[in-house]
Design a protein around this motif. Structure first.
Motif, PDB file in Angstrom:
ATOM      1  N   ALA A  50       0.020  17.022  19.783  1.00  0.00           N
ATOM      2  CA  ALA A  50      -1.193  17.653  20.318  1.00  0.00           C
ATOM      3  C   ALA A  50      -1.337  19.068  19.765  1.00  0.00           C
ATOM      4  CB  ALA A  50      -1.142  17.671  21.850  1.00  0.00           C
ATOM      5  N   LEU A  51      -0.205  19.767  19.610  1.00  0.00           N
ATOM      6  CA  LEU A  51      -0.227  21.110  19.039  1.00  0.00           C
ATOM      7  C   LEU A  51      -0.736  21.078  17.601  1.00  0.00           C
ATOM      8  CD1 LEU A  51       0.607  24.141  19.250  1.00  0.00           C
ATOM      9  CD2 LEU A  51       2.870  23.454  18.420  1.00  0.00           C
ATOM     10  N   SER A  52      -0.368  20.034  16.858  1.00  0.00           N
ATOM     11  CA  SER A  52      -0.791  19.934  15.459  1.00  0.00           C
ATOM     12  C   SER A  52      -2.296  19.760  15.329  1.00  0.00           C
ATOM     13  CB  SER A  52      -0.076  18.760  14.774  1.00  0.00           C
ATOM     14  OG  SER A  52      -0.611  17.514  15.208  1.00  0.00           O
ATOM     15  N   GLN A  53      -2.944  19.347  16.387  1.00  0.00           N
ATOM     16  CA  GLN A  53      -4.386  19.112  16.354  1.00  0.00           C
ATOM     17  C   GLN A  53      -5.189  20.317  16.836  1.00  0.00           C
ATOM     18  OE1 GLN A  53      -5.294  15.935  14.952  1.00  0.00           O
ATOM     19  NE2 GLN A  53      -3.114  16.260  14.585  1.00  0.00           N
ATOM     20  N   THR A  54      -4.499  21.414  17.102  1.00  0.00           N
ATOM     21  CA  THR A  54      -5.191  22.628  17.552  1.00  0.00           C
ATOM     22  C   THR A  54      -5.021  23.725  16.515  1.00  0.00           C
ATOM     23  OG1 THR A  54      -3.235  23.438  18.753  1.00  0.00           O
ATOM     24  CG2 THR A  54      -4.778  22.057  19.969  1.00  0.00           C
ATOM     25  N   LYS A  55      -5.948  24.627  16.467  1.00  0.00           N
ATOM     26  CA  LYS A  55      -5.915  25.738  15.519  1.00  0.00           C
ATOM     27  C   LYS A  55      -5.408  26.986  16.228  1.00  0.00           C
ATOM     28  CE  LYS A  55      -8.957  28.381  12.414  1.00  0.00           C
ATOM     29  NZ  LYS A  55      -8.014  28.384  11.296  1.00  0.00           N
ATOM     30  N   GLU A  57      -5.322  30.493  17.412  1.00  0.00           N
ATOM     31  CA  GLU A  57      -6.387  31.464  17.630  1.00  0.00           C
ATOM     32  C   GLU A  57      -5.800  32.793  18.087  1.00  0.00           C
ATOM     33  OE1 GLU A  57      -9.475  31.238  16.973  1.00  0.00           O
ATOM     34  OE2 GLU A  57      -9.868  29.097  16.718  1.00  0.00           O
TER      35      GLU A  57
END
Length: 412
Positions: A50-55, A57
């Protein structure tokens, strides 16, 4: 766990492809695969995907410059006083060294642990021997034998130990060097969240980043050993920096004089776009912004003297008080995601070598611990005296540049 239990576990997390090659394995390999699956934390891997799918910021964070002491601007009297404090601690046997050496020399075209790489000097010294020379010089100068702990990996531990044995520990006492301990690992995942399978049918695992050193020190009993020896200060660095000052009385004395529990030696960035993390304060606490995360505005910002405002590079030159290491070991450092190109075996049993990044590697970074310890300081060093890494086969930070810098330093 037996086969049925493992199968049920994999069904729960949608990872049953791991068993596609099970029947092709021999009995010993089957048992090892089941053991490997049983120790994987699938909930953790789900969170990491799930972390890999977030940018990442940074827009909501308050980013500010961090104060540092430039060692070149210390007066002769100040410098002498600080060095004396450091040398007294070294002579009192309060210092230990940790070298992080879990990588392979693949990018350099070297088949073996990176520390065994021959830099190309007339002496044909390896990166390990270059670091060992520093400890032998300190032994002669201060009359003490500094313990040297070397963090390896599952992949290179046996080869590293064999290299030291073959070379008789480069003349450094074996009892001070024979502390090899393994870094932790995490499975790699493909872009669909499936664990990557190696050509041998096992789950592909990769080192968990230099932030894993803290947990590894505790898990392998190294912190206990340091405490038993009366060690108070631990210098942690990587194997690939040929100018690393493993025994640095100025850095130690600076920490002692200012009651810091962590001190990092920095070098100024060579240019705004150099691929190195930089120190700052994030929401009032010490932080390192990775080069991939810093904004263009921050990276190019300069002060009235023309220096980069965010120019203090983190180059893995860190001195820790043992009390800080014991606290950090209990923390759960955040993970960072790297998009990598890695070969894999597909569900049809075919071995695939991709042409573009296809999988995620998860790493924790040592500098994420800095925000947890308020007694933290920065000491600026000099690139020509402190930092020349061997990372690339050619060009910048290559054997050629490291060899040049090493020769220039020692001639000077």
């Amino acid at each position: 766990m037996n086969f049925e239990e493992v199968k049920n576990l994999l069904e729960k997390y949608g990872q049953t492809h791991i068993l596609k090659s099970y029947e092709r394995l021999n009995e010993e390999e089957k048992e090892k695969l089941l053991e490997q699956v049983a120790r994987i934390d699938f909930e953790k891997m789900k969170d990491l995907y799930a972390l890999s799918q977030t940018k990442v910021e940074m827009k909501d964070a308050v980013i500010e410059p961090m104060a540092y002491q430039d060692s070149a601007k210390l007066s002769a009297e100040e410098k002498a006083e600080i060095i004396q404090l450091g040398e007294e601690a070294i002579k009192a046997e309060k210092l230990a060294i940790v070298t992080m050496a879990g990588g392979q020399g693949t990018r350099l075209g070297h088949n073996g642990p990176k520390g065994t790489y021959d830099l190309g000097l007339d002496s044909h010294k390896s990166l390990f021997e270059i670091q060992c020379d520093i400890l032998k010089n300190a032994q002669e100068k201060y009359g003490v034998t500094i313990p040297w702990y070397i963090m390896t990996s599952r992949e290179n531990n046996d080869d590293t130990v064999a290299f030291f044995e073959k070379n008789n520990y480069f003349g450094y006492p074996k009892e001070a060097t024979n502390y090899f301990f393994k870094q932790g690992e995490l499975p790699m995942m493909d872009e669909q969240g499936k664990l990557v399978i190696e050509s041998n049918g096992f789950v592909k695992e990769a080192a968990d980043g230099h932030g894993g050193v803290f947990e590894a020190l505790g898990r392998n009993g190294i912190l206990n050993d340091m405490r038993a020896r009366g060690i108070e200060w631990v210098f942690i660095a990587g194997i690939d920096n040929v100018l690393v000052q493993l025994v640095d009385p100025l850095l130690m004395g600076y920490a002692i004089k200012n009651n810091f529990r962590i001190v990092s030696k920095t070098v100024p960035k060579s240019n705004p776009d150099e691929k190195v993390g930089v120190f700052c304060k994030k929401n009032g606490k010490p932080y390192v912004i990775e080069y991939s995360e810093i904004s263009t505005e921050h990276a190019h910002m300069r002060d009235a003297n023309g220096e980069l405002v965010y120019g203090e590079g983190h180059v893995l030159l860190n001195l820790f008080n043992v009390s800080a290491l014991e606290e950090i070991e209990k923390f759960k450092l955040p993970y960072h995601v790297a998009h990598k190109k890695t070969s894999y075996m597909n569900e049809e049993g075919e071995f695939i070598t991709p042409e573009a990044p296809n999988a995620y590697k998860f790493e924790s970074f040592l500098f994420d611990a800095f925000s947890q310890i308020p007694e933290f300081g920065l000491l600026r060093g000099k690139r020509e005296e402190d930092f020349s890494p061997v990372k690339n086969a050619e060009g910048t930070d290559s054997p050629e540049t490291a060899r040049r810098d090493y020769i220039n330093y020692h001639n000077k």
